[in-house]
Design a protein around this motif. Structure first.
Motif, PDB file in Angstrom:
ATOM      1  N   GLY A   1      -3.914   3.823  -5.709  1.00  0.00           N
ATOM      2  CA  GLY A   1      -3.053   4.665  -4.896  1.00  0.00           C
ATOM      3  C   GLY A   1      -2.115   5.630  -5.884  1.00  0.00           C
ATOM      4  O   GLY A   1      -2.274   6.899  -5.656  1.00  0.00           O
ATOM      5  N   PHE A   2      -1.503   5.188  -7.231  1.00  0.00           N
ATOM      6  CA  PHE A   2      -1.054   5.963  -8.068  1.00  0.00           C
ATOM      7  C   PHE A   2      -2.004   7.086  -8.680  1.00  0.00           C
ATOM      8  O   PHE A   2      -1.651   8.108  -8.595  1.00  0.00           O
ATOM      9  CB  PHE A   2      -0.786   5.118  -9.319  1.00  0.00           C
ATOM     10  CG  PHE A   2       0.704   4.695  -9.524  1.00  0.00           C
ATOM     11  CD1 PHE A   2       1.595   5.251 -10.285  1.00  0.00           C
ATOM     12  CD2 PHE A   2       1.247   4.199  -8.394  1.00  0.00           C
ATOM     13  CE1 PHE A   2       2.729   4.936 -10.511  1.00  0.00           C
ATOM     14  CE2 PHE A   2       2.605   3.677  -8.324  1.00  0.00           C
ATOM     15  CZ  PHE A   2       3.519   4.273  -9.349  1.00  0.00           C
ATOM     16  N   GLN A   3      -3.424   6.544  -8.905  1.00  0.00           N
ATOM     17  CA  GLN A   3      -4.283   7.665  -9.685  1.00  0.00           C
ATOM     18  C   GLN A   3      -4.618   8.789  -8.734  1.00  0.00           C
ATOM     19  O   GLN A   3      -4.800  10.075  -8.928  1.00  0.00           O
ATOM     20  CB  GLN A   3      -5.443   6.838  -9.924  1.00  0.00           C
ATOM     21  CG  GLN A   3      -5.135   6.109 -11.087  1.00  0.00           C
ATOM     22  CD  GLN A   3      -6.473   5.032 -11.465  1.00  0.00           C
ATOM     23  OE1 GLN A   3      -6.979   4.401 -10.818  1.00  0.00           O
ATOM     24  NE2 GLN A   3      -6.568   5.152 -12.682  1.00  0.00           N
ATOM     25  N   ALA A   4      -4.787   8.410  -7.078  1.00  0.00           N
ATOM     26  CA  ALA A   4      -5.062   9.445  -6.302  1.00  0.00           C
ATOM     27  C   ALA A   4      -3.733  10.382  -6.109  1.00  0.00           C
ATOM     28  O   ALA A   4      -4.209  11.641  -5.972  1.00  0.00           O
ATOM     29  CB  ALA A   4      -5.293   8.737  -4.923  1.00  0.00           C
TER      30      ALA A   4
ATOM     31  N   THR B   1       0.848  -1.251  -0.201  1.00  0.00           N
ATOM     32  CA  THR B   1       0.089   0.004  -0.069  1.00  0.00           C
ATOM     33  C   THR B   1       0.947   1.256   0.212  1.00  0.00           C
ATOM     34  O   THR B   1       0.501   2.381  -0.504  1.00  0.00           O
ATOM     35  CB  THR B   1      -0.947  -0.188   1.037  1.00  0.00           C
ATOM     36  OG1 THR B   1      -0.237  -0.168   2.399  1.00  0.00           O
ATOM     37  CG2 THR B   1      -1.885  -1.159   1.121  1.00  0.00           C
ATOM     38  N   CYS B   2       2.317   1.125   0.453  1.00  0.00           N
ATOM     39  CA  CYS B   2       3.063   2.271   0.264  1.00  0.00           C
ATOM     40  C   CYS B   2       3.543   2.647  -0.931  1.00  0.00           C
ATOM     41  O   CYS B   2       4.547   3.554  -1.142  1.00  0.00           O
ATOM     42  CB  CYS B   2       4.036   2.143   1.287  1.00  0.00           C
ATOM     43  SG  CYS B   2       5.208   0.782   0.759  1.00  0.00           S
ATOM     44  N   VAL B   3       3.150   1.969  -2.140  1.00  0.00           N
ATOM     45  CA  VAL B   3       3.709   2.472  -3.513  1.00  0.00           C
ATOM     46  C   VAL B   3       3.384   3.771  -3.755  1.00  0.00           C
ATOM     47  O   VAL B   3       3.969   4.471  -4.453  1.00  0.00           O
ATOM     48  CB  VAL B   3       3.258   1.202  -4.457  1.00  0.00           C
ATOM     49  CG1 VAL B   3       3.361   1.621  -5.881  1.00  0.00           C
ATOM     50  CG2 VAL B   3       3.778  -0.293  -4.451  1.00  0.00           C
ATOM     51  N   GLY B   4       2.084   4.086  -3.389  1.00  0.00           N
ATOM     52  CA  GLY B   4       1.543   5.394  -3.595  1.00  0.00           C
ATOM     53  C   GLY B   4       2.408   6.566  -3.167  1.00  0.00           C
ATOM     54  O   GLY B   4       2.695   7.454  -3.814  1.00  0.00           O
ATOM     55  N   GLN B   5       2.901   6.288  -1.807  1.00  0.00           N
ATOM     56  CA  GLN B   5       3.822   7.295  -1.114  1.00  0.00           C
ATOM     57  C   GLN B   5       5.067   7.272  -2.006  1.00  0.00           C
ATOM     58  O   GLN B   5       5.609   8.361  -1.963  1.00  0.00           O
ATOM     59  CB  GLN B   5       3.750   6.899   0.300  1.00  0.00           C
ATOM     60  CG  GLN B   5       2.519   6.930   1.250  1.00  0.00           C
ATOM     61  CD  GLN B   5       2.704   5.899   2.498  1.00  0.00           C
ATOM     62  OE1 GLN B   5       3.960   5.835   2.821  1.00  0.00           O
ATOM     63  NE2 GLN B   5       1.750   5.906   2.997  1.00  0.00           N
ATOM     64  N   MET B   6       5.711   6.222  -2.091  1.00  0.00           N
ATOM     65  CA  MET B   6       7.034   6.182  -2.930  1.00  0.00           C
ATOM     66  C   MET B   6       6.822   6.845  -4.216  1.00  0.00           C
ATOM     67  O   MET B   6       7.591   7.667  -4.801  1.00  0.00           O
ATOM     68  CB  MET B   6       7.539   4.680  -3.175  1.00  0.00           C
ATOM     69  CG  MET B   6       7.526   4.020  -1.906  1.00  0.00           C
ATOM     70  SD  MET B   6       7.814   2.386  -1.992  1.00  0.00           S
ATOM     71  CE  MET B   6       9.535   2.087  -2.583  1.00  0.00           C
TER      72      MET B   6
ATOM     73  N   LEU C   1      -3.119 -10.179  -9.058  1.00  0.00           N
ATOM     74  CA  LEU C   1      -3.248  -8.864 -10.364  1.00  0.00           C
ATOM     75  C   LEU C   1      -4.193  -7.920  -9.749  1.00  0.00           C
ATOM     76  O   LEU C   1      -4.310  -6.896  -9.972  1.00  0.00           O
ATOM     77  CB  LEU C   1      -3.515  -9.366 -11.481  1.00  0.00           C
ATOM     78  CG  LEU C   1      -2.285  -9.963 -12.299  1.00  0.00           C
ATOM     79  CD1 LEU C   1      -2.839 -10.706 -13.685  1.00  0.00           C
ATOM     80  CD2 LEU C   1      -1.358  -9.055 -12.777  1.00  0.00           C
ATOM     81  N   ASN C   2      -5.538  -8.731  -9.144  1.00  0.00           N
ATOM     82  CA  ASN C   2      -6.639  -7.823  -8.795  1.00  0.00           C
ATOM     83  C   ASN C   2      -6.197  -7.133  -7.579  1.00  0.00           C
ATOM     84  O   ASN C   2      -6.634  -5.834  -7.361  1.00  0.00           O
ATOM     85  CB  ASN C   2      -7.729  -8.715  -8.358  1.00  0.00           C
ATOM     86  CG  ASN C   2      -8.887  -7.782  -7.901  1.00  0.00           C
ATOM     87  OD1 ASN C   2      -9.281  -7.316  -8.907  1.00  0.00           O
ATOM     88  ND2 ASN C   2      -9.581  -8.090  -6.752  1.00  0.00           N
ATOM     89  N   ASP C   3      -5.302  -7.460  -6.673  1.00  0.00           N
ATOM     90  CA  ASP C   3      -4.745  -6.657  -5.529  1.00  0.00           C
ATOM     91  C   ASP C   3      -4.040  -5.391  -5.889  1.00  0.00           C
ATOM     92  O   ASP C   3      -4.295  -4.381  -5.519  1.00  0.00           O
ATOM     93  CB  ASP C   3      -4.067  -7.497  -4.276  1.00  0.00           C
ATOM     94  CG  ASP C   3      -5.065  -8.567  -3.659  1.00  0.00           C
ATOM     95  OD1 ASP C   3      -6.166  -8.133  -3.745  1.00  0.00           O
ATOM     96  OD2 ASP C   3      -4.312  -9.434  -3.346  1.00  0.00           O
ATOM     97  N   VAL C   4      -3.137  -5.769  -7.130  1.00  0.00           N
ATOM     98  CA  VAL C   4      -2.210  -4.679  -7.716  1.00  0.00           C
ATOM     99  C   VAL C   4      -3.188  -3.532  -8.096  1.00  0.00           C
ATOM    100  O   VAL C   4      -3.043  -2.347  -8.090  1.00  0.00           O
ATOM    101  CB  VAL C   4      -1.258  -5.024  -8.652  1.00  0.00           C
ATOM    102  CG1 VAL C   4      -0.707  -3.971  -9.231  1.00  0.00           C
ATOM    103  CG2 VAL C   4      -0.422  -6.051  -7.986  1.00  0.00           C
ATOM    104  N   PHE C   5      -4.322  -3.931  -8.920  1.00  0.00           N
ATOM    105  CA  PHE C   5      -5.068  -2.986  -9.349  1.00  0.00           C
ATOM    106  C   PHE C   5      -5.856  -2.101  -8.366  1.00  0.00           C
ATOM    107  O   PHE C   5      -5.892  -1.008  -8.606  1.00  0.00           O
ATOM    108  CB  PHE C   5      -6.225  -3.879 -10.411  1.00  0.00           C
ATOM    109  CG  PHE C   5      -7.040  -2.736 -11.256  1.00  0.00           C
ATOM    110  CD1 PHE C   5      -6.553  -2.432 -12.367  1.00  0.00           C
ATOM    111  CD2 PHE C   5      -8.223  -2.343 -10.586  1.00  0.00           C
ATOM    112  CE1 PHE C   5      -7.540  -1.525 -13.223  1.00  0.00           C
ATOM    113  CE2 PHE C   5      -9.143  -1.519 -11.389  1.00  0.00           C
ATOM    114  CZ  PHE C   5      -8.664  -1.185 -12.616  1.00  0.00           C
ATOM    115  N   THR C   6      -6.395  -2.902  -7.536  1.00  0.00           N
ATOM    116  CA  THR C   6      -7.043  -2.241  -6.423  1.00  0.00           C
ATOM    117  C   THR C   6      -6.382  -1.343  -5.324  1.00  0.00           C
ATOM    118  O   THR C   6      -6.953  -0.180  -4.928  1.00  0.00           O
ATOM    119  CB  THR C   6      -8.244  -3.099  -5.737  1.00  0.00           C
ATOM    120  OG1 THR C   6      -7.345  -3.836  -4.975  1.00  0.00           O
ATOM    121  CG2 THR C   6      -9.416  -3.692  -6.728  1.00  0.00           C
TER     122      THR C   6
END
Length: 237
Positions: free
Chosen positions: A94-97, A48-53, A84-89
């Motif tokens: 997180g990227f899009q946000a 979930t921290c991918v978005g922060q990175m 794959l579904n977990d990566v998408f959701t």
């Protein structure tokens, strides 16, 4: 901006820690990159921290170029079919946000492409030469053996002279680049030439290999993030 992401899981001797690493190019030739790492819960793969990175990478790009990128391509290494579904959701959203927040006052949002890279597959391809079966030449397989419900591709990037060459499997989870499949495939293949520790091609795009090397370095040797002074240098090579 081209991003690569990978996770390293240390064994019992390494304290059982998991390290996620992300690299992001910030110049026109894609020859320089910013890097960041995060410690994950043990054995966690979908982070979930991918978005922060990613947010740090966007800030680094703006710091170097005084603007945000017009195109963003993410090559996400290391997840299997069932994730794959977990990566998408979790990761993609997180990227899009982060994009919506960073580009709130910008006239145009970037064109995002999110690709999952998987080289741990059992699929093999052969070239028929008379009565012999040879390793195929570098190239793509994007029909017949791919899945009709997915935008997926097999790529053979290295030339194998011994043994059996192993293809890399790509799942394009999200794409608003406007590029046709042929351009994305060619660009991905060219990125496989962009790893500076090797004069030829590697099995995954250069940004993915850089992220792999960084995660391995932190997880096995440093045990903590490197100095911030090294963030814009390829110290992990």
């Amino acid at each position: 901006m081209i991003l690569g992401y990978d996770v390293h899981h240390a064994g019992p001797g390494g304290g059982g820690m998991s390290i996620g690493a992300m690299t992001a190019t910030f110049n026109a030739s894609l020859g320089r990159c910013y890097s960041t790492v995060a410690r994950l819960p043990s054995r966690e793969e979908v982070a979930t921290c991918v978005g922060q990175m990613f947010e740090k990478c966007l800030a680094a790009y703006k710091d170097k170029n005084n603007c945000y990128p017009d195109r963003i391509m993410m090559y996400r290494n290391g997840v299997g079919e069932g994730q794959l579904n977990d990566v998408f959701t979790q990761e993609l959203q997180g990227f899009q946000a982060r994009i919506n927040a960073a580009y709130e006052n910008q006239p145009n949002k970037p064109k995002l492409t999110y690709i999952v890279v998987n080289k741990r597959i059992s699929t093999r391809f052969f070239e028929v030469a008379g009565r012999n079966l040879n390793n195929p030449k570098p190239g793509f397989v994007d029909d017949i053996v791919t899945r009709p419900e997915r935008y997926d591709i097999f790529l053979i990037s290295p030339t194998a002279r011994q043994g059996c060459v192993s293809p890399t499997y790509y799942n394009v989870l999200f794409d608003e680049s406007g590029l046709d499949a042929d351009k994305i495939q060619r660009f991905t293949f060219k990125l496989c030439h962009l790893y500076y520790n090797w004069s030829g091609t590697v099995a995954v795009p250069g940004p993915c290999q850089n992220a792999h090397k960084l995660a391995f370095l932190v997880g096995t040797a440093l045990k903590r993030p490197a100095s911030a002074k090294l963030a814009y240098l390829m110290h992990f090579l």
